[in-house]
Each structure stands twice: as structure tokens, then as C-alpha cells.
Design an enzyme around this catalytic site. Sequence first.
Site, PDB file in Angstrom:
ATOM      1  N   TYR A 143      70.090  60.977  34.813  1.00 54.37           N
ATOM      2  CA  TYR A 143      69.002  61.485  33.947  1.00 54.37           C
ATOM      3  C   TYR A 143      69.508  62.508  33.057  1.00 54.37           C
ATOM      4  O   TYR A 143      70.234  63.294  33.351  1.00 54.37           O
ATOM      5  CB  TYR A 143      67.902  62.067  34.890  1.00 54.37           C
ATOM      6  CG  TYR A 143      66.935  62.739  34.065  1.00 54.37           C
ATOM      7  CD1 TYR A 143      65.813  62.128  33.499  1.00 54.37           C
ATOM      8  CD2 TYR A 143      66.492  64.016  34.198  1.00 54.37           C
ATOM      9  CE1 TYR A 143      64.821  62.622  32.840  1.00 54.37           C
ATOM     10  CE2 TYR A 143      65.299  64.921  33.474  1.00 54.37           C
ATOM     11  CZ  TYR A 143      64.254  63.839  32.915  1.00 54.37           C
ATOM     12  OH  TYR A 143      63.699  64.493  32.140  1.00 54.37           O
ATOM     13  N   ASP A 238      77.189  65.900  31.579  1.00 54.63           N
ATOM     14  CA  ASP A 238      75.975  66.613  31.712  1.00 54.63           C
ATOM     15  C   ASP A 238      75.993  67.452  32.905  1.00 54.63           C
ATOM     16  O   ASP A 238      75.509  66.667  34.137  1.00 54.63           O
ATOM     17  CB  ASP A 238      74.730  65.694  31.450  1.00 54.63           C
ATOM     18  CG  ASP A 238      73.494  66.384  31.917  1.00 54.63           C
ATOM     19  OD1 ASP A 238      73.383  67.665  32.211  1.00 54.63           O
ATOM     20  OD2 ASP A 238      72.329  65.623  31.454  1.00 54.63           O
ATOM     21  N   LYS A 266      69.204  74.624  34.327  1.00 53.89           N
ATOM     22  CA  LYS A 266      68.790  75.126  35.591  1.00 53.89           C
ATOM     23  C   LYS A 266      69.806  76.465  35.730  1.00 53.89           C
ATOM     24  O   LYS A 266      69.079  77.475  35.617  1.00 53.89           O
ATOM     25  CB  LYS A 266      69.369  74.196  36.419  1.00 53.89           C
ATOM     26  CG  LYS A 266      68.619  72.647  36.238  1.00 53.89           C
ATOM     27  CD  LYS A 266      68.536  71.669  37.171  1.00 53.89           C
ATOM     28  CE  LYS A 266      67.418  70.752  36.609  1.00 53.89           C
ATOM     29  NZ  LYS A 266      67.773  69.359  36.383  1.00 53.89           N
TER      30      LYS A 266
HETATM   31  C1  LIG Z   1      67.302  68.709  35.112  1.00 56.77           C
HETATM   32  C2  LIG Z   1      68.251  68.003  34.080  1.00 56.77           C
HETATM   33  C3  LIG Z   1      67.909  67.447  32.944  1.00 56.77           C
HETATM   34  C4  LIG Z   1      66.824  68.193  32.092  1.00 56.77           C
HETATM   35  O1  LIG Z   1      66.660  69.399  31.942  1.00 56.77           O
HETATM   36  P1  LIG Z   1      65.216  70.104  31.656  1.00 56.77           P
HETATM   37  O2  LIG Z   1      65.366  71.574  31.819  1.00 56.77           O
HETATM   38  O3  LIG Z   1      64.394  69.524  32.809  1.00 56.77           O
HETATM   39  O4  LIG Z   1      64.981  69.459  30.530  1.00 56.77           O
HETATM   40  C5  LIG Z   1      69.116  67.070  32.109  1.00 56.77           C
HETATM   41  N1  LIG Z   1      70.144  66.565  32.843  1.00 56.77           N
HETATM   42  C6  LIG Z   1      70.368  66.620  34.037  1.00 56.77           C
HETATM   43  C7  LIG Z   1      71.555  66.294  34.806  1.00 56.77           C
HETATM   44  C8  LIG Z   1      69.440  67.457  35.004  1.00 56.77           C
HETATM   45  O5  LIG Z   1      69.486  67.373  36.223  1.00 56.77           O
END
Ligand SMILES: *Cc1c(COP(=O)(O)O)cnc(C)c1O
Length: 426
Positions: A143, A238, A266
Amino acid sequence: MSNKSRKLFEEACAVIPGGVNSPVRAFKAVGGNPVFIEKAEGSKIYDVDGKEYIDYVLSWGPLILGHSHPNVQAALQKALEKGTSYGASTALETELARMILNACPSMDKVRMVNSGTEAVMSAIRAARAYTKRDKIIKFEGCYHGHADGLLAKAGSGAATLGIPTSPGVPESYAKNTLTLSFNDLEALNSLVEEESESIACVITEPAAGNMGCVLPETGFLEGLRALTEKHGIVLIFDEVMTGFRVAYGGAQEAYGIKPDMTCLGKIIGGGLPVGAYGGKEDIMSMIAPEGPVYQAGTLSGNPLAMTAGIETLKVLSEEGTYENLNNKTDMLTEGLRDAAKRANVKSKLYSLGSMFCSYFTDKEIVDFKSAQQSDTETFARYFQGMLERGIYIAPSQFEAGFLSIQHTAKDIEKTISSSYDVLKTL
Ligand SMILES: *Cc1c(COP(=O)(O)O)cnc(C)c1O
């Protein structure tokens, strides 16, 4: 399910789609209504009826220091007195940027945004501008936020032209997203050989936390690095979830791989809305106003968010923080494995640093397909049993759980014994 939560959920549903501001918060996959939260402290959250839960969701990852950490709270209170946003530069932005660059030597420069979604969206724009190519490769089950081109996932076969997973994503966007199976280096190799002239970047979670916890097999990330380097393709890690989670320098430190670009979010916001993307000088110098690639944000680098991030990283950089946190996680995961064995329930538990996921299956989980073959009905019953006993885990099989530095040995013992009690009833 308390009456108060139910009533609040009904009220929310009348004015908010599905009653929630992010779909993962709804209990669709496990049944029942979401619990409404009143407050949180340390390792615990409290619902509107005052019921206490040991929290392994931790706001979906950011709260590695636990809820309401005194350093973060005190710094925020002080910052608040100076105003909430200026739309002009502050020293705080440079301070957090420096801390991030020190943690991740693969990055020469970093730009703050407001969410992980924004970070990924912007990193991909930069990678496309830098390579003058349009296509991107992502891995099924990873994701990367909800930007249009990233909601595409694979159909069958080694690689398919992306089909939009969500209505509202035009085919014309999705067709630039090629999807492959995580850990399938061979498929990646042949796709890249075939399409190398049109691929701008490969984006991946170095350890995938959005299909539970799927770890890269030995050689996967190394192969990915070598292949992208050979073809002038930008490699984007990511690390929105894994950054400052699996090690201070993220998964790139844990696995010893240097990507060209990194996305963060995060933890670097300490519980406030933040994202960041960064990378090599020659890519990042393309970002406006230094270069022509436009990317902006009214609240980007917000002083409160910067403050919470700085305080969080300060605590994390103290000697022994990760060792303690990871030891605690090992205590928990060993206990959970043992509980499943004693209860005679088939399960596979994976962890990296302080993120973990346990699947109801006896087969190894290496990609999205294998993850999807785990028993989600059993998971739903497990979730409900744990919730009842005051243990709050994510309401979906395909999410990682997290520990914070404020989780105690007592929390862990209670979680293991509750888990055994629930598993026995499944
Ligand atoms: C949580 C997450 C996102 C998205 O971040 P948001 O602040 O919810 O937009 C993107 N990539 C990874 C790997 C994530 O865990």
C-alpha cells in the site's frame, strides 16, 4: 459492543461515509461496530464507556513512543503557545530535516508534506520528471497511499497492465502502473528487461506491512537494487511504516540497501499529520522552487507536527531504545507462537523490529496471494475475543501490529494469556 459506541457510530454514519474518516477503522472485515475512543495514555486506549484496551494499533504505526508521551506532550504545549501555523519558514523544519538525513544516509535532501499519500505521490512525480519516463512498477499487496495510480493492483500472471482497483481511477492512469508479486525477482527481471526504456521507478515497501507483515526473502531487495541501477530506474522505498520503526534508519538500515528515494510519514510526525519524501541530490534538486517539478502545501512543515516529530526522534535516538523495544516484541511474539501451539491452532507469525503479524494458516506467507489464503473468518473471531478481553488489534488480518516503548511486561503477559484463552475457543 457498548451502547455509547453504537450510538456514536449511528450518528457518525448519518454524516460521514461509513461513519469513519478512513475505511480501515470500520469493522467491516471482522463484524460489529467500531469502538469510539475517549482518550489514550501509554500503551492503553480507553473507549467512551471507560473500558481499557492494550493498544497494538498505535494509530496505525506513528506512536512508537506510546500515547501521550510526556516529552511530546510538553513540547507540543509549549509550541502551541507560539501559534499553530505561520505559512512561513521555521528552524524546526531544518532541525527535523537534518535528523531525517542523519538517520537515512541515502537521502541528501528531504521535503515535508502532510501525509504518506502525498509523500509517495510527490516522489513518483519527481522520479518521472527525472527519468522522463511514465510507467511505474509496484508490488501486489503493498500500500502506498490512495493516489490514483497507486490503487492499481495485479490481475493474474507475472505482470499485467494495471486495472483500476477503485472506481474513479481512470484506466489511462492505471495503465501506467505495472504490478508484480512481492519477492518475485524473476518476474521483475523479465518485466524490466522488456520495458526498461519506459519505466520511471520501482516502488516498494522494503518489508510489507500493509498485507500483514511480509518480509523480503534473502536477495530480493539486493536484486531489486542491482536491476534498477542497471537500467537507470529510480528505486523508491516507501518507508512510511518501516521508517524509524524497524530501525532508526528504517528498513534500508536493517537490510543495508540504499534506495534512490525514500518516503516517510507516521513516526516522523509523532502522532500529528506528516509525510516526507527525499533522496539523491540530483533528483531532489528538481523540486520547485529549486527546479521545475511542482509540489506545495499550505500546512507543510507545520510547527506543531515538526515539534512532535523532533521530540519523537530525540527519544528514539537514545542508546538502547530499539534494543529494548525489539526484545519486548520478541517476548510477545514468542509467547503468541507458543500460545497458538498449546491451543493447537495453525498459525504463522512474522515480525521485524517492533512490527508483527500472525496469520491463521500453516503455509509460509511470501506475497499477497499467500497472505490472502490465510483464514480470515478465524481471524475475525480471534479479533472479537481479544477485543472483549481488552486487547485492541487492527480489525483486519492484513495489517501489522505494533509495540511502543511504553508497553510493559505486564501488558505482554496479559496479551499472551488472553490470546491463549481466545485461541482455545476457536
Ligand atoms: C500508511 C502508509 C501510507 C499512507 O500514508 P497516509 O499518511 O495514510 O497517507 C503509504 N505507504 C505506506 C507504506 C504506509 O504504511
